[in-house]
Design a protein around this motif. Structure first.
Motif, PDB file in Angstrom:
ATOM      1  N   PHE A   1       0.842  -1.199   0.000  1.00 47.66           N
ATOM      2  CA  PHE A   1       0.000   0.000   0.000  1.00 47.66           C
ATOM      3  C   PHE A   1       0.879   1.252   0.000  1.00 47.66           C
ATOM      4  CE2 PHE A   1      -2.569   3.363   1.766  1.00 47.66           C
ATOM      5  CZ  PHE A   1      -3.838   3.131   1.256  1.00 47.66           C
ATOM      6  N   ARG A   2       1.886   1.271   0.841  1.00 48.17           N
ATOM      7  CA  ARG A   2       2.760   2.437   0.929  1.00 48.17           C
ATOM      8  C   ARG A   2       3.542   2.644  -0.368  1.00 48.17           C
ATOM      9  NH1 ARG A   2       4.851   0.638   6.837  1.00 48.17           N
ATOM     10  NH2 ARG A   2       2.786   0.575   7.770  1.00 48.17           N
ATOM     11  N   LEU A   3       3.960   1.536  -0.964  1.00 50.31           N
ATOM     12  CA  LEU A   3       4.697   1.626  -2.214  1.00 50.31           C
ATOM     13  C   LEU A   3       3.814   2.193  -3.322  1.00 50.31           C
ATOM     14  CD1 LEU A   3       7.259   1.030  -3.822  1.00 50.31           C
ATOM     15  CD2 LEU A   3       6.492  -1.344  -4.057  1.00 50.31           C
ATOM     16  N   LEU A   4       2.581   1.702  -3.426  1.00 48.60           N
ATOM     17  CA  LEU A   4       1.665   2.213  -4.445  1.00 48.60           C
ATOM     18  C   LEU A   4       1.301   3.674  -4.154  1.00 48.60           C
ATOM     19  CD1 LEU A   4       0.007   1.760  -6.966  1.00 48.60           C
ATOM     20  CD2 LEU A   4      -1.841   0.857  -5.523  1.00 48.60           C
ATOM     21  N   GLU A   5       1.105   4.015  -2.887  1.00 51.06           N
ATOM     22  CA  GLU A   5       0.816   5.407  -2.535  1.00 51.06           C
ATOM     23  C   GLU A   5       1.950   6.321  -2.984  1.00 51.06           C
ATOM     24  OE1 GLU A   5       0.725   8.253   1.412  1.00 51.06           O
ATOM     25  OE2 GLU A   5       0.364   6.106   1.672  1.00 51.06           O
ATOM     26  N   TYR A   6       3.169   5.910  -2.737  1.00 53.24           N
ATOM     27  CA  TYR A   6       4.338   6.702  -3.121  1.00 53.24           C
ATOM     28  C   TYR A   6       4.356   6.914  -4.634  1.00 53.24           C
ATOM     29  CZ  TYR A   6       9.239   8.210  -3.239  1.00 53.24           C
ATOM     30  OH  TYR A   6      10.396   8.925  -3.437  1.00 53.24           O
ATOM     31  N   MET A   7       4.063   5.859  -5.373  1.00 54.26           N
ATOM     32  CA  MET A   7       4.086   5.953  -6.830  1.00 54.26           C
ATOM     33  C   MET A   7       2.922   6.804  -7.338  1.00 54.26           C
ATOM     34  SD  MET A   7       5.200   2.027  -7.780  1.00 54.26           S
ATOM     35  CE  MET A   7       5.865   2.401  -9.415  1.00 54.26           C
ATOM     36  N   MET A   8       1.764   6.692  -6.707  1.00 55.42           N
ATOM     37  CA  MET A   8       0.606   7.479  -7.140  1.00 55.42           C
ATOM     38  C   MET A   8       0.802   8.967  -6.879  1.00 55.42           C
ATOM     39  SD  MET A   8      -2.633   5.031  -6.115  1.00 55.42           S
ATOM     40  CE  MET A   8      -3.863   6.241  -6.667  1.00 55.42           C
ATOM     41  N   ARG A   9       1.595   9.301  -5.899  1.00 53.86           N
ATOM     42  CA  ARG A   9       1.889  10.712  -5.636  1.00 53.86           C
ATOM     43  C   ARG A   9       2.918  11.265  -6.626  1.00 53.86           C
ATOM     44  NH1 ARG A   9      -0.175  12.652  -0.871  1.00 53.86           N
ATOM     45  NH2 ARG A   9      -0.900  11.117   0.654  1.00 53.86           N
ATOM     46  N   ARG A  10       3.503  10.373  -7.427  1.00 54.78           N
ATOM     47  CA  ARG A  10       4.525  10.788  -8.396  1.00 54.78           C
ATOM     48  C   ARG A  10       4.269  10.122  -9.741  1.00 54.78           C
ATOM     49  NH1 ARG A  10       5.823  10.114  -3.428  1.00 54.78           N
ATOM     50  NH2 ARG A  10       7.203  11.555  -2.313  1.00 54.78           N
ATOM     51  N   PRO A  11       3.090  10.302 -10.320  1.00 51.10           N
ATOM     52  CA  PRO A  11       2.769   9.627 -11.587  1.00 51.10           C
ATOM     53  C   PRO A  11       3.701  10.061 -12.705  1.00 51.10           C
ATOM     54  CG  PRO A  11       1.155  11.351 -11.097  1.00 51.10           C
ATOM     55  CD  PRO A  11       1.998  11.196  -9.871  1.00 51.10           C
ATOM     56  N   ASN A  12       4.054   9.085 -13.542  1.00 48.14           N
ATOM     57  CA  ASN A  12       4.924   9.302 -14.713  1.00 48.14           C
ATOM     58  C   ASN A  12       6.354   9.690 -14.344  1.00 48.14           C
ATOM     59  OD1 ASN A  12       2.982   8.736 -16.726  1.00 48.14           O
ATOM     60  ND2 ASN A  12       2.086  10.750 -16.424  1.00 48.14           N
ATOM     61  N   MET A  13       6.681   9.675 -13.070  1.00 48.31           N
ATOM     62  CA  MET A  13       8.035  10.024 -12.632  1.00 48.31           C
ATOM     63  C   MET A  13       8.861   8.753 -12.480  1.00 48.31           C
ATOM     64  SD  MET A  13       9.086  12.077  -9.152  1.00 48.31           S
ATOM     65  CE  MET A  13      10.786  12.226  -8.610  1.00 48.31           C
ATOM     66  N   VAL A  14      10.082   8.764 -13.012  1.00 46.21           N
ATOM     67  CA  VAL A  14      10.971   7.614 -12.860  1.00 46.21           C
ATOM     68  C   VAL A  14      11.497   7.599 -11.427  1.00 46.21           C
ATOM     69  CG1 VAL A  14      13.084   6.500 -13.626  1.00 46.21           C
ATOM     70  CG2 VAL A  14      11.599   7.643 -15.292  1.00 46.21           C
ATOM     71  N   LEU A  15      11.274   6.490 -10.747  1.00 46.00           N
ATOM     72  CA  LEU A  15      11.660   6.346  -9.347  1.00 46.00           C
ATOM     73  C   LEU A  15      12.786   5.328  -9.245  1.00 46.00           C
ATOM     74  CD1 LEU A  15       8.015   6.078  -7.949  1.00 46.00           C
ATOM     75  CD2 LEU A  15       9.428   8.141  -8.100  1.00 46.00           C
ATOM     76  N   THR A  16      13.921   5.754  -8.721  1.00 44.57           N
ATOM     77  CA  THR A  16      15.052   4.846  -8.598  1.00 44.57           C
ATOM     78  C   THR A  16      14.865   3.934  -7.391  1.00 44.57           C
ATOM     79  OG1 THR A  16      16.356   6.306  -7.170  1.00 44.57           O
ATOM     80  CG2 THR A  16      16.539   6.633  -9.564  1.00 44.57           C
ATOM     81  N   ARG A  17      15.616   2.860  -7.384  1.00 47.04           N
ATOM     82  CA  ARG A  17      15.567   1.948  -6.238  1.00 47.04           C
ATOM     83  C   ARG A  17      16.030   2.652  -4.967  1.00 47.04           C
ATOM     84  NH1 ARG A  17      16.726  -0.752 -10.751  1.00 47.04           N
ATOM     85  NH2 ARG A  17      15.642  -2.739 -11.159  1.00 47.04           N
ATOM     86  N   THR A  18      17.015   3.520  -5.110  1.00 46.05           N
ATOM     87  CA  THR A  18      17.496   4.260  -3.944  1.00 46.05           C
ATOM     88  C   THR A  18      16.399   5.148  -3.374  1.00 46.05           C
ATOM     89  OG1 THR A  18      19.783   4.247  -4.716  1.00 46.05           O
ATOM     90  CG2 THR A  18      19.170   5.960  -3.141  1.00 46.05           C
ATOM     91  N   MET A  19      15.670   5.844  -4.228  1.00 44.93           N
ATOM     92  CA  MET A  19      14.561   6.686  -3.769  1.00 44.93           C
ATOM     93  C   MET A  19      13.541   5.862  -2.997  1.00 44.93           C
ATOM     94  SD  MET A  19      13.951   9.024  -7.178  1.00 44.93           S
ATOM     95  CE  MET A  19      12.393   9.683  -6.561  1.00 44.93           C
ATOM     96  N   LEU A  20      13.191   4.706  -3.539  1.00 41.93           N
ATOM     97  CA  LEU A  20      12.172   3.872  -2.903  1.00 41.93           C
ATOM     98  C   LEU A  20      12.661   3.320  -1.569  1.00 41.93           C
ATOM     99  CD1 LEU A  20      10.906   2.044  -6.103  1.00 41.93           C
ATOM    100  CD2 LEU A  20       9.700   3.809  -4.805  1.00 41.93           C
ATOM    101  N   LEU A  21      13.905   2.885  -1.516  1.00 41.70           N
ATOM    102  CA  LEU A  21      14.441   2.367  -0.255  1.00 41.70           C
ATOM    103  C   LEU A  21      14.514   3.454   0.809  1.00 41.70           C
ATOM    104  CD1 LEU A  21      17.267   0.008  -1.558  1.00 41.70           C
ATOM    105  CD2 LEU A  21      15.268  -0.687  -0.230  1.00 41.70           C
ATOM    106  N   GLU A  22      14.867   4.669   0.402  1.00 43.64           N
ATOM    107  CA  GLU A  22      14.974   5.764   1.366  1.00 43.64           C
ATOM    108  C   GLU A  22      13.604   6.251   1.832  1.00 43.64           C
ATOM    109  OE1 GLU A  22      17.274   8.765  -0.554  1.00 43.64           O
ATOM    110  OE2 GLU A  22      19.201   7.925   0.110  1.00 43.64           O
ATOM    111  N   ASP A  23      12.662   6.377   0.903  1.00 47.22           N
ATOM    112  CA  ASP A  23      11.397   7.043   1.225  1.00 47.22           C
ATOM    113  C   ASP A  23      10.277   6.084   1.618  1.00 47.22           C
ATOM    114  OD1 ASP A  23      12.635   9.421   0.665  1.00 47.22           O
ATOM    115  OD2 ASP A  23      11.901   9.528  -1.388  1.00 47.22           O
TER     116      ASP A  23
END
Length: 238
Positions: A169-191
């Protein structure tokens, strides 16, 4: 950014709390107590850092010290309330005069606790805040065919329920707040995982794989894309 919660996966729903406190000793005591009560605690050491984290991550509660470096606690609170941020906030302060308490509440605090205090009282006040009904909270994210209720912790795609574990849920929420934005693995691990030091791990890839299978059902247009050598993106259909 300082993540004070345990690094292991938690598959039970927990309350996410942001503690904005510059006193290391007090912060450590609060974090240990609240983690023992089942909270997932994040910590910011300055007002500016706390403001950034509150804007970036969906919390259930905030505990904000009044006297902070860079930006004082009441300024943080006033800024968030001006942005229609409705998450309950408990203000901590060594200032105990009636006028000080009133100013804290007028700035947008839901409760005011003076130092020193017993951890049992802090926990009781937080529980009371969680029991209060929330009015006027912007609780829904909508991106393309996806809809997410941030309070009920529920997601749908074109009316189809998507059963998500808390981390998904948190992962999808993070992605939905940043649509069409390329998200690196580092960004996801940190945030999303709040890792300060990035380990060599396939944790993100494993969770993205599981999330993709739930979001992109057979026959549906894929929304979650892998960007080779970079990371991932939630693509919004035209």
């Amino acid at each position: 950014m300082s993540g004070s919660r345990a690094m292991r996966e938690r598959e039970a729903d927990v309350m996410r709390l942001l503690l904005v406190e510059d006193d290391d000793s007090l912060a450590a005591e609060i974090i240990a107590d609240l983690q023992g009560r089942g909270y997932e605690v994040y910590r910011a050491e300055t007002g500016a850092e706390g403001l950034e984290m509150a804007r970036k991550i969906q919390f259930d509660l905030l505990v904000v010290d009044r006297m902070l470096p860079e930006l004082d606690g009441l300024s943080v609170l006033e800024t968030l309330r001006q942005e229609e941020y409705t998450v309950p906030v408990l203000v901590l302060s060594a200032l105990s005069a009636v006028g000080d308490r009133v100013s804290g509440l007028k700035a947008g605090g839901d409760d005011y606790l003076t130092k020193p205090f017993a951890m049992e009282e802090l926990a009781a006040r937080l529980e009371a805040l969680l029991r209060r009904p929330m009015h006027g909270r912007s609780s829904t994210l909508r991106v393309g065919p996806l809809e997410m209720d941030l309070i009920e912790r529920h997601a749908q795609r074109d009316g189809r329920d998507i059963e998500l574990l808390p981390r998904e849920f948190r992962l999808l929420e993070y992605m939905m707040r940043r649509p069409n934005m390329v998200l690196t693995r580092t960004m996801l691990l940190e945030d999303v995982w709040n890792y300060r030091f990035i380990p060599q791990t396939n944790l993100v890839d494993v969770h993205i794989g599981k999330l993709r299978r739930k979001v992109d059902a057979p026959g549906e247009e894929p929304l979650i894309e892998s960007i080779r050598g970079v990371g991932f993106r939630l693509r919004v259909p035209d």
